[in-house]
Design a protein around this motif. Sequence first.
Motif, PDB file in Angstrom:
ATOM      1  N   THR A 139       0.862  -1.186   0.000  1.00 38.92           N
ATOM      2  CA  THR A 139       0.000   0.000   0.000  1.00 38.92           C
ATOM      3  C   THR A 139       0.896   1.233   0.000  1.00 38.92           C
ATOM      4  OG1 THR A 139      -0.220  -0.126   2.418  1.00 38.92           O
ATOM      5  CG2 THR A 139      -1.998  -1.070   1.113  1.00 38.92           C
ATOM      6  N   TYR A 140       0.379   2.289  -0.612  1.00 35.15           N
ATOM      7  CA  TYR A 140       1.113   3.533  -0.783  1.00 35.15           C
ATOM      8  C   TYR A 140       0.399   4.617   0.018  1.00 35.15           C
ATOM      9  CZ  TYR A 140       3.129   0.759  -4.473  1.00 35.15           C
ATOM     10  OH  TYR A 140       3.750  -0.247  -5.159  1.00 35.15           O
ATOM     11  N   TRP A 141       1.115   5.242   0.933  1.00 34.79           N
ATOM     12  CA  TRP A 141       0.562   6.216   1.862  1.00 34.79           C
ATOM     13  C   TRP A 141       1.135   7.593   1.550  1.00 34.79           C
ATOM     14  CZ3 TRP A 141      -2.114   4.646   6.584  1.00 34.79           C
ATOM     15  CH2 TRP A 141      -2.359   3.267   6.644  1.00 34.79           C
ATOM     16  N   ALA A 142       0.284   8.611   1.596  1.00 38.48           N
ATOM     17  CA  ALA A 142       0.733   9.975   1.315  1.00 38.48           C
ATOM     18  C   ALA A 142      -0.216  10.975   1.962  1.00 38.48           C
ATOM     19  CB  ALA A 142       0.796  10.204  -0.194  1.00 38.48           C
ATOM     20  N   LEU A 143       0.200  12.228   1.961  1.00 38.65           N
ATOM     21  CA  LEU A 143      -0.660  13.300   2.454  1.00 38.65           C
ATOM     22  C   LEU A 143      -1.899  13.434   1.583  1.00 38.65           C
ATOM     23  CD1 LEU A 143       2.135  15.951   3.027  1.00 38.65           C
ATOM     24  CD2 LEU A 143       0.874  14.718   4.808  1.00 38.65           C
TER      25      LEU A 143
END
Length: 180
Positions: free
Chosen positions: A157-161
Amino acid sequence: MSRSSFVLIPFAPDAKNPQLLSLTGVVDRHSSTLTITYDLQGHLDTIVIAAPVKFPTRQDNLWQTTCFEFFVGIPGSDRYWEFNLSPAGHWNVYRFDSYRQGMEEELAFPTLPFQVEFGVERLSLTIAWDLAAIVPANQPLEVAITAVIQAQSGEITYWALTHPGTEADFHRRDSFVLII
Protein backbone atom coordinates in the motif's frame (compact mmCIF):
# COMPACT_ATOMS: atom_id res chain seq x y z
CA MET A 1 10.70 27.85 12.42
CA SER A 2 7.94 25.98 10.66
CA ARG A 3 6.10 23.03 12.23
CA SER A 4 3.34 20.92 10.68
CA SER A 5 1.59 17.77 11.82
CA PHE A 6 0.57 15.26 9.19
CA VAL A 7 -1.67 12.25 8.63
CA LEU A 8 -0.89 9.89 5.77
CA ILE A 9 -3.68 8.05 3.98
CA PRO A 10 -3.35 4.86 1.95
CA PHE A 11 -4.05 4.98 -1.76
CA ALA A 12 -6.94 2.65 -2.38
CA PRO A 13 -9.84 3.15 -4.76
CA ASP A 14 -12.11 1.48 -2.20
CA ALA A 15 -10.43 3.26 0.77
CA LYS A 16 -9.46 0.03 2.54
CA ASN A 17 -6.77 -0.13 5.20
CA PRO A 18 -6.34 -3.90 5.51
CA GLN A 19 -3.52 -3.68 8.04
CA LEU A 20 -5.55 -1.49 10.44
CA LEU A 21 -2.74 1.03 10.71
CA SER A 22 -2.40 4.74 11.26
CA LEU A 23 0.55 6.77 10.06
CA THR A 24 0.99 10.28 11.46
CA GLY A 25 3.87 12.57 12.27
CA VAL A 26 5.45 15.98 12.49
CA VAL A 27 7.68 18.05 10.21
CA ASP A 28 9.84 20.79 11.75
CA ARG A 29 12.11 23.21 9.97
CA HIS A 30 14.47 25.57 11.74
CA SER A 31 16.76 27.44 9.34
CA SER A 32 18.32 24.69 7.19
CA THR A 33 17.59 21.84 9.63
CA LEU A 34 14.66 19.65 8.66
CA THR A 35 13.25 17.16 11.18
CA ILE A 36 10.60 14.61 10.27
CA THR A 37 9.07 12.11 12.69
CA TYR A 38 6.85 9.28 11.44
CA ASP A 39 4.61 7.44 13.91
CA LEU A 40 3.23 4.15 12.58
CA GLN A 41 0.71 2.52 14.92
CA GLY A 42 -1.56 -0.50 14.80
CA HIS A 43 -1.24 -4.17 13.93
CA LEU A 44 2.46 -4.09 13.02
CA ASP A 45 2.57 -7.88 13.06
CA THR A 46 0.59 -7.80 9.79
CA ILE A 47 3.30 -5.92 7.88
CA VAL A 48 6.88 -6.52 6.76
CA ILE A 49 9.36 -4.50 8.83
CA ALA A 50 13.06 -5.04 8.16
CA ALA A 51 15.08 -5.71 11.29
CA PRO A 52 17.62 -3.03 12.27
CA VAL A 53 21.18 -3.60 11.05
CA LYS A 54 24.36 -2.65 12.84
CA PHE A 55 25.89 -0.85 9.86
CA PRO A 56 23.25 0.80 7.64
CA THR A 57 24.26 1.72 4.10
CA ARG A 58 23.03 3.64 1.06
CA GLN A 59 20.88 1.20 -0.96
CA ASP A 60 18.65 1.26 -4.03
CA ASN A 61 15.09 -0.06 -4.34
CA LEU A 62 14.16 0.43 -0.69
CA TRP A 63 10.60 1.26 -1.84
CA GLN A 64 10.02 -2.38 -2.81
CA THR A 65 9.08 -3.13 0.80
CA THR A 66 8.14 -1.09 3.89
CA CYS A 67 9.94 2.24 3.53
CA PHE A 68 9.39 5.79 4.78
CA GLU A 69 9.88 8.44 2.14
CA PHE A 70 9.64 12.15 1.60
CA PHE A 71 10.15 14.49 -1.32
CA VAL A 72 11.51 18.04 -1.27
CA GLY A 73 11.17 20.58 -4.07
CA ILE A 74 11.81 24.26 -4.56
CA PRO A 75 8.78 26.35 -5.56
CA GLY A 76 9.02 27.38 -9.22
CA SER A 77 11.68 24.76 -10.03
CA ASP A 78 11.20 21.35 -11.63
CA ARG A 79 14.11 19.90 -9.60
CA TYR A 80 13.29 17.79 -6.53
CA TRP A 81 14.79 15.20 -4.19
CA GLU A 82 13.48 11.83 -3.00
CA PHE A 83 14.58 10.50 0.39
CA ASN A 84 14.10 6.78 1.24
CA LEU A 85 14.45 5.43 4.80
CA SER A 86 14.21 1.74 5.66
CA PRO A 87 13.30 0.66 9.21
CA ALA A 88 16.52 -1.41 9.00
CA GLY A 89 18.51 1.84 8.85
CA HIS A 90 19.37 1.73 5.14
CA TRP A 91 18.74 4.90 3.16
CA ASN A 92 19.13 6.74 -0.13
CA VAL A 93 18.61 10.20 -1.61
CA TYR A 94 17.89 10.80 -5.30
CA ARG A 95 17.87 14.06 -7.24
CA PHE A 96 15.52 14.53 -10.19
CA ASP A 97 15.74 17.26 -12.84
CA SER A 98 11.98 17.13 -13.44
CA TYR A 99 9.07 14.69 -13.07
CA ARG A 100 10.74 11.26 -12.97
CA GLN A 101 13.56 12.54 -15.23
CA GLY A 102 17.30 12.69 -14.63
CA MET A 103 17.32 10.50 -11.52
CA GLU A 104 20.75 10.43 -9.84
CA GLU A 105 21.93 9.62 -6.35
CA GLU A 106 22.38 12.89 -4.45
CA LEU A 107 26.01 12.73 -3.33
CA ALA A 108 25.71 15.84 -1.15
CA PHE A 109 24.63 13.44 1.62
CA PRO A 110 27.37 10.85 2.29
CA THR A 111 25.32 9.56 5.24
CA LEU A 112 21.75 10.01 6.39
CA PRO A 113 21.47 8.96 10.04
CA PHE A 114 18.05 8.53 11.60
CA GLN A 115 16.56 6.83 14.65
CA VAL A 116 13.99 4.03 14.68
CA GLU A 117 12.14 2.98 17.83
CA PHE A 118 10.14 -0.25 17.85
CA GLY A 119 7.25 -1.15 20.12
CA VAL A 120 4.59 -3.87 20.05
CA GLU A 121 2.09 -1.75 18.16
CA ARG A 122 4.23 1.27 17.31
CA LEU A 123 7.19 2.17 15.16
CA SER A 124 8.65 5.67 15.29
CA LEU A 125 11.24 6.97 12.84
CA THR A 126 12.91 10.37 13.25
CA ILE A 127 15.37 12.06 10.94
CA ALA A 128 16.97 15.46 11.50
CA TRP A 129 19.67 16.87 9.26
CA ASP A 130 21.00 19.97 7.59
CA LEU A 131 19.64 20.67 4.09
CA ALA A 132 22.26 23.37 3.43
CA ALA A 133 24.06 21.07 0.98
CA ILE A 134 21.14 21.35 -1.45
CA VAL A 135 19.10 24.46 -0.54
CA PRO A 136 19.77 27.77 1.27
CA ALA A 137 18.39 28.15 4.80
CA ASN A 138 15.84 30.80 3.77
CA GLN A 139 14.55 28.89 0.71
CA PRO A 140 10.88 27.86 1.03
CA LEU A 141 10.32 24.18 0.30
CA GLU A 142 7.45 22.10 -1.05
CA VAL A 143 7.35 18.77 0.77
CA ALA A 144 5.52 15.49 0.22
CA ILE A 145 5.51 12.96 3.07
CA THR A 146 4.95 9.36 1.96
CA ALA A 147 5.44 5.71 2.88
CA VAL A 148 5.30 2.30 1.31
CA ILE A 149 3.87 -0.41 3.56
CA GLN A 150 4.16 -4.09 2.64
CA ALA A 151 1.73 -6.55 4.24
CA GLN A 152 2.88 -10.00 5.29
CA SER A 153 0.72 -11.27 2.38
CA GLY A 154 2.96 -9.33 -0.03
CA GLU A 155 0.39 -6.63 -0.83
CA ILE A 156 1.87 -3.14 -0.97
CA THR A 157 0.00 0.00 0.00
CA TYR A 158 1.11 3.53 -0.78
CA TRP A 159 0.56 6.22 1.86
CA ALA A 160 0.73 9.97 1.32
CA LEU A 161 -0.66 13.30 2.45
CA THR A 162 -2.79 13.32 -0.69
CA HIS A 163 -3.26 11.21 -3.81
CA PRO A 164 -4.19 13.66 -6.59
CA GLY A 165 -4.09 11.12 -9.43
CA THR A 166 -5.90 7.96 -10.44
CA GLU A 167 -2.81 5.94 -9.48
CA ALA A 168 -0.46 6.19 -6.51
CA ASP A 169 2.39 8.44 -7.65
CA PHE A 170 4.59 10.12 -5.06
CA HIS A 171 6.50 12.09 -7.72
CA ARG A 172 3.57 14.31 -8.73
CA ARG A 173 4.42 17.86 -7.75
CA ASP A 174 0.78 18.58 -6.92
CA SER A 175 1.26 16.15 -3.99
CA PHE A 176 4.06 18.29 -2.49
CA VAL A 177 1.48 20.09 -0.38
CA LEU A 178 3.44 21.10 2.73
CA ILE A 179 5.13 24.48 2.33
CA ILE A 180 7.87 25.00 4.89
